[in-house]
Design an enzyme around this catalytic site. Structure first.
Site, PDB file in Angstrom:
ATOM      1  N   CYS A  48      23.869  19.378  14.626  1.00  0.00           N
ATOM      2  CA  CYS A  48      23.571  20.307  15.725  1.00  0.00           C
ATOM      3  C   CYS A  48      22.287  21.082  15.437  1.00  0.00           C
ATOM      4  CB  CYS A  48      24.738  21.272  15.912  1.00  0.00           C
ATOM      5  SG  CYS A  48      24.333  22.648  16.997  1.00  0.00           S
ATOM      6  N   CYS A  51      23.114  25.042  14.932  1.00  0.00           N
ATOM      7  CA  CYS A  51      23.943  25.580  13.848  1.00  0.00           C
ATOM      8  C   CYS A  51      23.058  26.193  12.759  1.00  0.00           C
ATOM      9  CB  CYS A  51      24.801  24.471  13.244  1.00  0.00           C
ATOM     10  SG  CYS A  51      26.339  24.149  14.139  1.00  0.00           S
ATOM     11  N   HIS A 110      29.988  26.552  15.737  1.00  0.00           N
ATOM     12  CA  HIS A 110      29.734  25.431  16.641  1.00  0.00           C
ATOM     13  C   HIS A 110      30.918  25.160  17.573  1.00  0.00           C
ATOM     14  CE1 HIS A 110      27.647  21.719  17.778  1.00  0.00           C
ATOM     15  NE2 HIS A 110      28.812  21.111  17.733  1.00  0.00           N
ATOM     16  N   ASN A 148      23.845  27.345  30.836  1.00  0.00           N
ATOM     17  CA  ASN A 148      24.458  26.142  31.398  1.00  0.00           C
ATOM     18  C   ASN A 148      25.609  25.789  30.474  1.00  0.00           C
ATOM     19  OD1 ASN A 148      22.436  25.824  33.391  1.00  0.00           O
ATOM     20  ND2 ASN A 148      21.106  24.863  31.875  1.00  0.00           N
ATOM     21  N   SER A 156      22.771  20.538  26.822  1.00  0.00           N
ATOM     22  CA  SER A 156      22.458  19.425  25.935  1.00  0.00           C
ATOM     23  C   SER A 156      23.294  19.473  24.666  1.00  0.00           C
ATOM     24  CB  SER A 156      20.967  19.474  25.582  1.00  0.00           C
ATOM     25  OG  SER A 156      20.667  20.714  24.958  1.00  0.00           O
ATOM     26  N   HIS A 159      27.258  23.715  21.350  1.00  0.00           N
ATOM     27  CA  HIS A 159      27.143  24.961  20.565  1.00  0.00           C
ATOM     28  C   HIS A 159      26.915  26.129  21.540  1.00  0.00           C
ATOM     29  CE1 HIS A 159      26.151  26.848  16.576  1.00  0.00           C
ATOM     30  NE2 HIS A 159      25.878  27.812  17.432  1.00  0.00           N
ATOM     31  N   HIS A 161      25.496  28.729  23.531  1.00  0.00           N
ATOM     32  CA  HIS A 161      24.118  29.220  23.642  1.00  0.00           C
ATOM     33  C   HIS A 161      23.719  29.386  25.093  1.00  0.00           C
ATOM     34  CE1 HIS A 161      23.521  24.942  24.491  1.00  0.00           C
ATOM     35  NE2 HIS A 161      22.351  25.249  25.002  1.00  0.00           N
ATOM     36  N   GLN A 163      19.917  30.474  27.597  1.00  0.00           N
ATOM     37  CA  GLN A 163      18.464  30.409  27.590  1.00  0.00           C
ATOM     38  C   GLN A 163      17.884  31.621  28.290  1.00  0.00           C
ATOM     39  OE1 GLN A 163      16.439  26.747  28.533  1.00  0.00           O
ATOM     40  NE2 GLN A 163      18.356  25.615  28.655  1.00  0.00           N
TER      41      GLN A 163
HETATM   42  P1  H2U Z   1      20.507  23.492  27.207  1.00  0.00           P
HETATM   43  O1  H2U Z   1      21.671  22.997  26.426  1.00  0.00           O
HETATM   44  O2  H2U Z   1      20.900  24.537  28.233  1.00  0.00           O
HETATM   45  O3  H2U Z   1      19.706  22.375  27.760  1.00  0.00           O
HETATM   46  O4  H2U Z   1      19.540  24.305  26.208  1.00  0.00           O
HETATM   47  C1  H2U Z   1      19.100  23.786  24.995  1.00  0.00           C
HETATM   48  C2  H2U Z   1      17.629  24.032  24.873  1.00  0.00           C
HETATM   49  O5  H2U Z   1      17.272  23.877  23.515  1.00  0.00           O
HETATM   50  C3  H2U Z   1      16.782  23.052  25.652  1.00  0.00           C
HETATM   51  O6  H2U Z   1      16.051  23.775  26.627  1.00  0.00           O
HETATM   52  C4  H2U Z   1      15.990  23.340  23.425  1.00  0.00           C
HETATM   53  C5  H2U Z   1      15.862  22.418  24.614  1.00  0.00           C
HETATM   54  O7  H2U Z   1      14.530  22.390  25.065  1.00  0.00           O
HETATM   55  N1  H2U Z   1      15.824  22.714  22.125  1.00  0.00           N
HETATM   56  C6  H2U Z   1      14.962  23.258  21.184  1.00  0.00           C
HETATM   57  O8  H2U Z   1      14.293  24.247  21.503  1.00  0.00           O
HETATM   58  N2  H2U Z   1      14.874  22.707  19.929  1.00  0.00           N
HETATM   59  C7  H2U Z   1      15.554  21.619  19.541  1.00  0.00           C
HETATM   60  O9  H2U Z   1      15.464  21.202  18.396  1.00  0.00           O
HETATM   61  C8  H2U Z   1      16.398  20.878  20.499  1.00  0.00           C
HETATM   62  C9  H2U Z   1      16.590  21.515  21.844  1.00  0.00           C
HETATM   63 ZN    ZN Z   2      26.192  23.947  16.414  1.00  0.00          ZN
END
Ligand code: H2U
Ligand code: ZN
Length: 338
Positions: A48, A51, A110, A148, A156, A159, A161, A163
């Site tokens: 992850c 994490c 996580h 989201n 994505s 975990h 989180h 934004q």
């Molecule tokens: P979402 O799960 O809401 O998509 O948010 C995760 C965000 O994390 C996503 O916008 C960022 C992606 O651009 N990200 C990073 O900044 N670094 C990473 O190593 C992977 C994902």
């Molecule tokens: Zn995690």
């Protein structure tokens, strides 16, 4: 009676209309409950990128954080240092958009999410939201805090989180709300969403009420289980919330997220986010609020799609806001589970 037949409802906050086809379908929770694979996750996932101690896509290593962690999005949709520039060529108009994007981790664990975090830990996230909004509002007119939740909403990574995207422009959705709240304040001398709450409290669209907060399925809801979470006194921006209001917010969030997860006995996907007054101007008509936009309709896998008439004419819903609010009200955690 107008409410029993197909009718349109006015969204006082945006000035848009929604078509409500009351009586067209069964109540959503009478649909099937599909068995989805259980969502079992380790407390720490070496793969992850959120994490503690793990390495992100850009090669940076996350600190061994104990509660929350914020970093600039490695794939940011907005970035600072973009020169202000406007380009107009007849009907072709563009403007540059300086901004920044951050990722906020709610917890080092996580396997948790906000719905399963204790209110004391949610309170830490509330403080983080407030600090981030205060910080970014110095440079940016609009600071959008959002989350989201769930793959259905494009998250994505499970975990816990959210934004933050911040930019110098006032984007479309808050611009509509800004106009409506400003006009209302000018005409009535009172705050639109507080007058709305006065009308709703004690009524059939209320999901939960606490000392400082109310959660309602708005009269004009578009998404089946849409919800609005609003402070009961006039608050323009999240950083203005007092300690007891922040604790109370954490508690009502824990409450409504628990109700959501009970609707289909499964983690309820949604996009949620905060709308407060834009930075650095007179916005007395603004009232802080959070929107919850969950996509689900009839089961953990059957979602509402915004297609056809909705894309081409007007948004529409079948079940009424009142039916959904009644369902969410009855799904309260019993004292025995708490
Ligand atoms: P979402 O799960 O809401 O998509 O948010 C995760 C965000 O994390 C996503 O916008 C960022 C992606 O651009 N990200 C990073 O900044 N670094 C990473 O190593 C992977 C994902
Ligand atoms: Zn995690």
């Amino acid at each position: 009676m107008v409410m029993d037949a197909p009718h349109r409802r006015f969204n006082a906050l945006t000035g848009e209309w929604v078509l409500v086809s009351a009586g067209r379908t069964n109540r959503p929770w009478q649909g099937s409950t599909e068995a989805l694979p259980p969502d079992e996750r380790p407390q720490h996932d070496p793969a992850c990128y959120l994490c503690p101690g793990n390495t992100r896509a850009n090669g940076e290593t996350n600190p061994d954080y104990a509660d929350t962690f914020v970093f600039t999005n490695d794939f940011a949709a907005l970035r600072p240092g973009v020169e202000p520039e406007v380009q107009v060529d007849g009907l072709l108009r563009a403007e540059s958009q300086p901004g920044t994007c951050r990722v906020i981790c709610y917890s080092p664990r996580h396997d948790l999410d906000m719905a399963s975090m204790p209110p004391a830990d949610i309170r830490t996230v509330v403080d983080l939201w407030a600090d981030q909004i205060e910080d970014l509002s110095r440079d940016y007119r609009w600071v959008q805090v959002f989350e989201n939740r769930g793959a259905a909403m494009g998250a994505s990574n499970p975990h816990p989180h959210g934004q933050i995207w911040a930019g110098t422009a006032l984007p479309g959705e808050p611009a509509k709300e800004d106009r409506r709240q400003r006009e209302y304040y000018t005409t009535h001398g009172s705050v639109l969403l507080l007058d709305y709450l006065d009308q709703e409290l004690g009524g059939e669209r209320v999901v939960a009420v606490s000392e400082h907060w109310a959660a309602v399925v708005p009269f004009w809801a578009v998404w089946p289980f849409e919800m609005l979470v609003v402070p009961r006194r006039h608050v323009e921006r999240l950083p203005e919330l007092a300690d007891n209001e922040r604790d109370d917010l954490a508690a009502i969030l824990a409450d409504v997220l628990d109700r959501y997860d009970r609707v289909f006995d499964h983690p309820f996907p949604y996009s949620m986010g905060w709308h407060g007054a834009p930075a650095a101007a007179d916005h007395r008509g603004w009232q802080l609020h959070a929107h919850f936009y969950p996509p689900l309709l009839r089961s953990a896998t059957v979602r509402k799609h915004m297609v056809g008439y909705e894309l081409l004419a007007e948004v529409q819903r079948d079940v009424t806001a009142e039916q959904v609010a009644a369902r969410l009200r009855e799904l309260a955690r019993s004292a025995a589970d708490a």
